[in-house]
Motif scaffolding. Sequence first.
Motif, PDB file in Angstrom:
ATOM      1  N   LYS A   1       6.351  -6.352   2.816  1.00 13.24           N
ATOM      2  CA  LYS A   1       4.876  -5.609   1.843  1.00 13.24           C
ATOM      3  C   LYS A   1       3.619  -6.421   1.911  1.00 13.24           C
ATOM      4  O   LYS A   1       2.534  -6.271   2.127  1.00 13.24           O
ATOM      5  CB  LYS A   1       5.041  -4.988   0.212  1.00 13.24           C
ATOM      6  N   ALA A   2       4.539  -7.875   1.734  1.00 16.78           N
ATOM      7  CA  ALA A   2       3.002  -8.170   2.999  1.00 16.78           C
ATOM      8  C   ALA A   2       2.004  -8.223   4.113  1.00 16.78           C
ATOM      9  O   ALA A   2       1.092  -8.356   4.127  1.00 16.78           O
ATOM     10  CB  ALA A   2       3.760  -9.712   2.499  1.00 16.78           C
ATOM     11  N   LEU A   3       2.827  -7.821   5.022  1.00 25.01           N
ATOM     12  CA  LEU A   3       2.441  -7.776   6.168  1.00 25.01           C
ATOM     13  C   LEU A   3       1.420  -5.718   5.926  1.00 25.01           C
ATOM     14  O   LEU A   3       0.569  -6.168   6.778  1.00 25.01           O
ATOM     15  CB  LEU A   3       3.873  -7.231   6.831  1.00 25.01           C
ATOM     16  N   GLU A   4       2.263  -5.162   5.179  1.00 24.93           N
ATOM     17  CA  GLU A   4       0.972  -3.585   4.650  1.00 24.93           C
ATOM     18  C   GLU A   4      -0.368  -4.063   3.915  1.00 24.93           C
ATOM     19  O   GLU A   4      -1.535  -3.844   4.599  1.00 24.93           O
ATOM     20  CB  GLU A   4       2.167  -3.594   4.017  1.00 24.93           C
ATOM     21  N   ILE A   5      -0.778  -4.981   3.021  1.00 26.13           N
ATOM     22  CA  ILE A   5      -1.347  -5.464   2.427  1.00 26.13           C
ATOM     23  C   ILE A   5      -2.296  -6.583   3.715  1.00 26.13           C
ATOM     24  O   ILE A   5      -3.604  -6.294   3.255  1.00 26.13           O
ATOM     25  CB  ILE A   5      -0.508  -6.921   1.255  1.00 26.13           C
ATOM     26  N   PHE A   6      -1.674  -7.648   4.336  1.00 30.40           N
ATOM     27  CA  PHE A   6      -2.765  -7.605   5.315  1.00 30.40           C
ATOM     28  C   PHE A   6      -3.528  -6.417   6.452  1.00 30.40           C
ATOM     29  O   PHE A   6      -4.244  -6.181   6.794  1.00 30.40           O
ATOM     30  CB  PHE A   6      -1.710  -9.185   6.294  1.00 30.40           C
ATOM     31  N   ALA A   7      -2.659  -5.856   6.653  1.00 26.19           N
ATOM     32  CA  ALA A   7      -3.156  -4.732   7.852  1.00 26.19           C
ATOM     33  C   ALA A   7      -4.411  -4.465   6.603  1.00 26.19           C
ATOM     34  O   ALA A   7      -5.184  -3.391   7.634  1.00 26.19           O
ATOM     35  CB  ALA A   7      -2.101  -3.813   8.427  1.00 26.19           C
ATOM     36  N   LEU A   8      -3.688  -3.440   6.073  1.00 26.20           N
ATOM     37  CA  LEU A   8      -4.732  -2.457   4.346  1.00 26.20           C
ATOM     38  C   LEU A   8      -6.121  -3.437   4.459  1.00 26.20           C
ATOM     39  O   LEU A   8      -7.282  -2.994   4.620  1.00 26.20           O
ATOM     40  CB  LEU A   8      -3.913  -2.648   3.471  1.00 26.20           C
ATOM     41  N   SER A   9      -5.699  -4.885   4.088  1.00 25.16           N
ATOM     42  CA  SER A   9      -7.159  -5.705   3.472  1.00 25.16           C
ATOM     43  C   SER A   9      -8.047  -6.295   4.939  1.00 25.16           C
ATOM     44  O   SER A   9      -9.506  -5.879   4.608  1.00 25.16           O
ATOM     45  CB  SER A   9      -6.476  -7.173   3.169  1.00 25.16           C
ATOM     46  N   GLN A  10      -7.266  -5.468   6.342  1.00 24.06           N
ATOM     47  CA  GLN A  10      -8.341  -5.947   7.836  1.00 24.06           C
ATOM     48  C   GLN A  10      -8.945  -4.644   8.020  1.00 24.06           C
ATOM     49  O   GLN A  10     -10.021  -5.016   7.982  1.00 24.06           O
ATOM     50  CB  GLN A  10      -7.039  -6.694   8.302  1.00 24.06           C
ATOM     51  N   SER A  11      -8.219  -3.946   7.534  1.00 24.66           N
ATOM     52  CA  SER A  11      -8.982  -2.498   7.926  1.00 24.66           C
ATOM     53  C   SER A  11     -10.725  -2.382   6.413  1.00 24.66           C
ATOM     54  O   SER A  11     -10.945  -2.019   6.818  1.00 24.66           O
ATOM     55  CB  SER A  11      -8.278  -1.899   7.357  1.00 24.66           C
TER      56      SER A  11
ATOM     57  N   SER B   1     -10.662  -8.085  -4.784  1.00 25.55           N
ATOM     58  CA  SER B   1     -11.150  -6.270  -4.863  1.00 25.55           C
ATOM     59  C   SER B   1     -11.739  -5.993  -5.186  1.00 25.55           C
ATOM     60  O   SER B   1     -12.483  -4.817  -4.835  1.00 25.55           O
ATOM     61  CB  SER B   1      -9.522  -5.794  -5.259  1.00 25.55           C
ATOM     62  N   TYR B   2     -11.453  -6.792  -6.958  1.00 21.73           N
ATOM     63  CA  TYR B   2     -12.976  -5.881  -8.321  1.00 21.73           C
ATOM     64  C   TYR B   2     -14.184  -6.306  -8.155  1.00 21.73           C
ATOM     65  O   TYR B   2     -15.361  -5.704  -7.774  1.00 21.73           O
ATOM     66  CB  TYR B   2     -12.383  -6.570  -9.614  1.00 21.73           C
TER      67      TYR B   2
ATOM     68  N   PHE C   1     -11.583   2.146  -0.526  1.00 23.90           N
ATOM     69  CA  PHE C   1     -10.266   1.771  -0.501  1.00 23.90           C
ATOM     70  C   PHE C   1      -9.942   0.809  -1.852  1.00 23.90           C
ATOM     71  O   PHE C   1      -8.305   0.610  -1.696  1.00 23.90           O
ATOM     72  CB  PHE C   1     -10.070   2.201   0.706  1.00 23.90           C
ATOM     73  N   LEU C   2     -10.326   0.221  -2.123  1.00 20.51           N
ATOM     74  CA  LEU C   2      -9.742  -0.800  -3.033  1.00 20.51           C
ATOM     75  C   LEU C   2      -8.646  -1.193  -3.784  1.00 20.51           C
ATOM     76  O   LEU C   2      -7.753  -1.559  -4.364  1.00 20.51           O
ATOM     77  CB  LEU C   2     -11.102  -1.669  -3.329  1.00 20.51           C
ATOM     78  N   PRO C   3      -9.107   0.541  -4.975  1.00 19.66           N
ATOM     79  CA  PRO C   3      -8.019   0.935  -5.640  1.00 19.66           C
ATOM     80  C   PRO C   3      -6.692   0.975  -5.273  1.00 19.66           C
ATOM     81  O   PRO C   3      -5.373   0.406  -5.687  1.00 19.66           O
ATOM     82  CB  PRO C   3      -8.408   2.003  -6.228  1.00 19.66           C
ATOM     83  N   ILE C   4      -6.408   1.992  -4.310  1.00 15.72           N
ATOM     84  CA  ILE C   4      -4.824   1.369  -2.850  1.00 15.72           C
ATOM     85  C   ILE C   4      -4.945   0.576  -2.812  1.00 15.72           C
ATOM     86  O   ILE C   4      -3.664   0.011  -2.615  1.00 15.72           O
ATOM     87  CB  ILE C   4      -5.753   2.024  -1.859  1.00 15.72           C
ATOM     88  N   LEU C   5      -5.766  -0.784  -2.629  1.00 16.11           N
ATOM     89  CA  LEU C   5      -5.275  -2.379  -2.388  1.00 16.11           C
ATOM     90  C   LEU C   5      -4.810  -2.371  -3.754  1.00 16.11           C
ATOM     91  O   LEU C   5      -3.829  -3.528  -3.293  1.00 16.11           O
ATOM     92  CB  LEU C   5      -6.402  -2.987  -1.543  1.00 16.11           C
TER      93      LEU C   5
END
Length: 144
Positions: free
Chosen positions: A30-40, A109-110, A122-126
């Motif tokens: 999940k941490a890796l997914e969050i990093f990828a999402l944050s980067q995008s 994110s807020y 996309f921030l609510p997804i994060l």
Amino acid sequence: MSNFDKIVVKKRMMLHNTPPNLSDLPIYRKALEIFALSQSISSYLQDDLAPLKEDGTEDSNIYFSGDIIQQSVSLAPEIANAELERYSERKHKHIASLKQLTNLLYKNSYRLERSNSNGKDFLPILRNELRKFKKLQRSWMLTL
């Protein structure tokens, strides 16, 4: 190899004794997914926030987009460090750092959601992924 993969490999190389089962941990994945999402999200936001305003100043929200990358890239190494640590006191330091990073990500994110960008959608997804991460974090802490 993508930039994301290069960063993960580099972080693993910095940790000499990375546990082989680390990639099996749901919190680590999940941490890796969050990093990828944050980067995008950050890349998407930067396109809108990078140009200077009419008065020649920059949009201060662009710094928050960099912050979410810095904070999210640190999640997985903190998990690995906590897993590797033998002493309970030191484990708790990594756990505290992980909690702080998660809270900062949530807060930033807020802040970014107030920016003038289409990427803010996309921030609510994060934040949803961060809520899942926090749940995983609570159960993972019980295993340490």
